[in-house]
Design an enzyme around this catalytic site. Structure first.
Site, PDB file in Angstrom:
ATOM      1  N   CYS A  79       0.765  -1.383   0.002  1.00  0.00           N
ATOM      2  CA  CYS A  79       0.020  -0.021   0.218  1.00  0.00           C
ATOM      3  C   CYS A  79       1.091   1.189  -0.031  1.00  0.00           C
ATOM      4  CB  CYS A  79      -0.951  -0.119   1.299  1.00  0.00           C
ATOM      5  SG  CYS A  79      -2.264   1.069   1.007  1.00  0.00           S
ATOM      6  N   HIS A 113      -3.633  -5.444   0.248  1.00  0.00           N
ATOM      7  CA  HIS A 113      -3.030  -5.708   1.494  1.00  0.00           C
ATOM      8  C   HIS A 113      -3.030  -7.187   1.446  1.00  0.00           C
ATOM      9  CE1 HIS A 113      -2.715  -2.094   3.868  1.00  0.00           C
ATOM     10  NE2 HIS A 113      -3.578  -1.643   2.984  1.00  0.00           N
ATOM     11  N   GLU A 129      -1.758  -9.349   3.280  1.00  0.00           N
ATOM     12  CA  GLU A 129      -1.482 -10.082   4.647  1.00  0.00           C
ATOM     13  C   GLU A 129      -3.091 -10.387   5.097  1.00  0.00           C
ATOM     14  OE1 GLU A 129      -1.422  -5.561   5.323  1.00  0.00           O
ATOM     15  OE2 GLU A 129      -0.701  -6.866   4.002  1.00  0.00           O
TER      16      GLU A 129
END
Length: 563
Positions: free
Chosen positions: A399, A526, A528
């Protein structure tokens, strides 16, 4: 539908989220379909406008919901996809009731906490518990509900009252309360104290809820005499007192619960159609926990961010790195570096901090710059990115990390000295990162580009495309207001910074890769948030593989992990 309510006593942050997730994992391992709801008693509508220092990271769901990080724990443990309505806040409930009142739904009645707010809570829970969260789209059979905060908190009272009523509505065989409490061990005496737990259970009973299980958290394993004392003074059987001490990894928690007979208890208490023994899923968890504890080789990653004082600020990033490290049989050594400490201004103010931060960065095997907002610490992040690029250190930018990688490349490779993001310098002559056309500068809550979006690969020659299994596109979760300026991308590509992934329209730059570098990757999304213990996120896996020098071998094997 069976409901399991998890409450907490003595202190907040006691581990209710991990306990709730672990209970869900055990029940899922028995072949049941499990969903989860998190209740946060704060008045905010959602977690989107919080500083990470308030409640930890903001977790983003597929539908764009900005929610509490515990929903991340539920998704990772249970391998499910939740929705924004799985996170209930006081703000959401009051907004819902006030909207109904304005609409005239209450027919002139006085709108009160009891029954209107409490009824709204019960209705929300019952409706959301039925929403499918697995890939098979079948209705869940068990709903684990975590009530945030601590019993006795004034803001949590309406929710406690709602569940006091709800236990009778659901009937005893369908409702179970688990109370998580602390058993402290003062250094002065070394004795494990039960009084805080006794008082907490008494407070819970005074509000109309009786715990079916008391889960005692402690630093060290609890002695049997302590268990018997809690059983006697809290009016429960000894087998209803469960101990969870601090363990080497959270993967151990479901195993500790299972070893203390929790499956047998739930089978009897909730009349569940299950065997006494867990299935292969829990055996996989056991193997994973044992493997985690036996790891010898270490890989160090420097996380360069601005919220480094609290590890929960980057909880999903840490978990994604941990999942990837475990997949390649390495122990993760995550070094948090405050990006401001890498800046020249820190060298003048506190040279010791400055040199310590740079020492950490230099000895790391790989560098990660995660997402964030605001100008503070950005120059330090740019320094770290420059170091990773010039010294050929494996790098992943997520990001804001990707956006700053573009800024750094523009300044140092394209010689655009004032290149910047309009977030930090609205008047820059070279706006390489700009705010998106749909960005609403008025309201802050829920106005970003949020949720699961598709990214299309534009080239076959992409390391990330190979890591994703040579898919034509990937779908990952986003949370950003700014994007790389599409009008300037050709200048970067000529110099070797390739934009290998775009959105479906081809206007938004989603993935960058640098030529002639072991691993220099930036992603606007993102990844994750979708990492799972047994399914690591490809961008994070790539970083760990590059940091351990095994990326090329992995790609040559066709992206198969060595046994």
């Amino acid at each position: 539908m069976k409901y399991i309510l998890v409450t907490g006593g003595v202190i907040s942050g006691i581990g209710k989220g991990i306990i709730a997730s672990s209970i869900g994992t055990i029940l899922k391992s028995c072949g049941l379909r499990v969903t989860a709801i998190k209740i946060d008693p704060y008045i905010n509508i959602d977690a989107g406008t919080f500083s990470p220092y308030e409640h930890g990271e903001v977790f983003v769901l597929n539908d764009g919901g900005e929610v509490d990080l515990d929903l991340g724990n539920y998704e990772r443990f249970l391998d499910i996809n939740l929705y924004k309505d799985n996170n209930i806040t006081t703000g959401k409930i009051y907004q819902h009731v006030i909207n109904k009142e304005r609409h005239g739904d209450y027919l002139g009645k006085t709108v009160q906490v009891v029954p209107h707010i409490t009824d709204a809570v019960q209705e929300w829970v019952m409706n959301q518990a039925k929403v499918p969260v697995d890939d098979d789209k079948k209705e869940p059979q068990i709903c684990v509900i975590e009530l945030g905060g601590t019993i006795g908190d004034i803001e949590g009272m309406p929710f406690v009252e709602a569940f006091r009523q709800f236990q009778f509505k659901a009937k005893r065989e369908n409702f179970c309360n688990i109370h998580v409490s602390l058993v402290p061990q003062p250094n002065a005496t070394g004795e494990q104290k039960t009084k805080p737990t006794q008082n907490s259970v008494r407070a819970l009973r005074g509000l109309g809820l009786s715990p079916d299980l008391i889960v005692c958290r402690s630093a060290k394993p609890i002695e049997m005499a302590v268990k018997e004392k809690i059983s006697m003074f809290c009016h429960v059987e000894p087998e209803q007192v469960i101990f969870i001490h601090d363990v080497s990894s959270t993967y151990r928690v479901p195993i500790l619960l299972e070893e203390q007979g929790i499956i047998k208890y739930f089978k009897q208490r909730l009349n569940l159609p299950i065997d006494d023994q867990p299935s292969d899923l829990l055996m996989k968890w056991k193997k994973m926990a044992c493997r985690y504890e036996r790891l010898l080789k270490v890989c160090s990653i420097a996380l360069v961010g601005k919220y480094t004082k609290l590890s929960d600020c980057y909880a999903s990033v840490f978990k994604a790195l941990e999942h990837s490290a475990l997949a390649i049989n390495y122990k993760l050594d995550l070094m948090y570096i405050d990006s401001t400490e890498l800046e020249r201004s820190t060298e003048a103010e506190n040279s010791v901090k400055y040199h310590q931060a740079w020492h950490k960065l230099c000895k790391a095997d790989g560098i990660l710059v995660p997402g964030g907002f605001g100008i503070r610490g950005t120059e330090g992040k740019l320094q770290a990115i420059s170091w990773a690029r010039t010294k050929k250190k494996p790098f992943l930018g997520v990001c804001l990390g990707m956006q700053l990688a573009v800024v750094e490349f523009a300044r140092n490779c394209l010689n655009w000295e004032d290149a910047n993001s309009t977030e930090f310098d609205p008047d820059t002559k070279n706006p390489v990162v700009i705010d998106m056309p749909e960005h609403n500068p008025g309201d802050m809550g829920g106005t970003m580009r949020l949720g699961k979006r598709r990214t299309v690969f534009k080239t076959e020659n992409s390391v990330l495309k190979k890591l994703y299994g040579d898919e034509m596109f990937v779908e990952e979760r986003h949370r950003h207001r700014y994007e790389v300026n599409p009008e300037l991308t050709h200048s970067f590509e000529e110099k070797g910074l390739k934009f290998v992934g775009h959105d479906t329209e081809g206007n938004r730059m989603e993935i960058i890769e640098l030529e002639n570098h072991p691993y220099f990757v930036g992603v606007q999304f993102h990844p994750e948030f979708s990492s799972r213990p047994m399914k690591p996120s490809p961008p994070y896996l790539g970083l760990l593989l590059a940091a351990t020098g095994t990326l090329n071998a992995y790609l040559q094997r066709g992206c198969k992990l060595s046994p």
